[in-house]
Design a protein around this motif. Structure first.
Motif: not given
Length: 243
Positions: A22-33, A91-99, A104-110
Motif C-alpha cells: 500500500i505504501v509503495i503504491d502511494e509512493t510510486t503513484g499507483g504502480t502496484v495498483t 508493530l515491528a513491521a510498521s516501525g520498519v516501514l516508518r523508517l 508516508n502519513e498513513m503507513l497502510g492504516t485501515t
C-alpha cells in the motif's frame, strides 16, 4: 518459544509485505495498483502458511486465534501469548516501514471509505467467511493441508480485492493495530479491532451449523473429528488472517 517466534515472524512478513504494498503504491503513484495490493496480501499469507504452518499453525491474526479459542480447540494459555506475538510482529513491521518511508502519513492504516457502520459490518462478514473457510479446510485427512494455504490465501486476496476500497478488508486486528499506532491514526481503529473478533466467532457458529456433530463443540478433552480436529496440532491448514 518456537511457536511464538513463528507467529512474530509470520505476522511481521504479512504486515510488512501487505501494508508495504500500500505504501509503495502511494509512493510510486499507483504502480502496484489495488489488485496488486490484494494479491500481495493473499500471496504472503499463502507463503507464511507453508513456511511456519507446521510450527505454530500460522494464525498470524488475533481474530483467528480467538476464533480457535471460541471453538474450544485452542487453549487460552496459548492464545494470549500468540496474540501478543502477532501484535509485536505487526508493530515491528510498521516501525520498519516508518523508517523506510518517513514521508508516508498513513503507513497502510485501515480507514473506512464510507460510514463507520458500513465498514464494521463488512469487516465482520469478511472475517466470518475467512474463519469459516479456515475451520473447514483444516478438517479431515492430512492431505487437505496441501492445498489449504492456496484456499486461505485465495479467500484473503479475493476479499481484499472487492471489499478493500470500502473498508480496507483488514480482517486482522494486528494488521490494523501496527500501522495505526505507528502513524498515530486511531479514529477508526475500534472497527478493525472489534469487528474481526466478532466475525471470527460467527464463523465458528457457521462451522457448527454445517459440519458433522462434534465440530467446534469442544466435546471431550481431545476432539478428534470435525473442523477443529487438526487445529491443536497446527497443521499447515491453519491460517491466519488478514487482511
Amino acid at each position: 518459544m518456537n511457536k511464538l517466534a513463528a507467529e512474530f515472524i509470520g505476522t511481521f512478513a504479512l504486515v510488512f509485505a501487505g501494508t508495504g504494498a500500500i505504501v509503495i503504491d502511494e509512493t510510486t503513484g499507483g504502480t502496484v495498483t489495488h489488485v496488486g495490493v490484494a494479491l500481495t496480501f493473499g500471496l504472503i499469507v499463502l507463503a507464511m502458511i507453508y513456511t511456519v504452518g507446521d510450527i505454530s499453525g500460522a494464525h498470524l491474526n488475533p481474530a483467528v486465534s480467538l476464533g480457535f479459542l471460541a471453538a474450544r480447540c485452542f487453549p487460552l494459555r496459548q492464545a494470549v501469548p500468540y496474540i501478543a506475538s502477532q501484535c509485536c510482529g505487526a508493530l515491528a513491521a510498521s516501525g520498519v516501514l516508518r523508517l523506510l518511508f518517513p514521508q508516508n502519513e498513513m503507513l497502510g492504516t485501515t480507514t473506512p471509505a464510507g460510514s463507520a457502520i458500513q465498514s464494521f459490518v463488512l469487516e465482520l462478514i469478511l472475517t466470518a467467511i475467512l474463519m469459516f473457510v479456515i475451520l473447514s479446510v483444516s478438517t479431515g485427512a492430512a492431505e487437505k493441508g496441501i492445498t489449504a494455504g492456496i484456499v486461505v490465501g485465495a479467500v484473503i486476496g479475493l476479499e481484499a480485492m472487492f471489499a478493500g476500497p470500502i473498508c480496507g478488508a483488514s480482517m486482522n486486528p494486528a494488521r490494523s493495530l501496527g500501522p495505526a499506532l505507528m502513524s498515530g491514526h486511531f479514529q477508526y481503529l475500534w472497527i478493525y479491532l472489534l469487528a474481526p473478533v466478532i466475525g471470527a466467532c460467527i464463523g465458528v457458529l457457521g462451522c457448527r451449523c454445517v459440519r458433522e456433530s462434534g465440530c467446534c463443540s469442544g466435546r471431550g478433552s481431545h476432539p478428534t473429528s470435525g473442523a477443529c480436529a487438526l487445529a491443536p496440532s497446527m497443521l499447515k491448514a491453519n491460517q491466519l488472517g488478514q487482511a
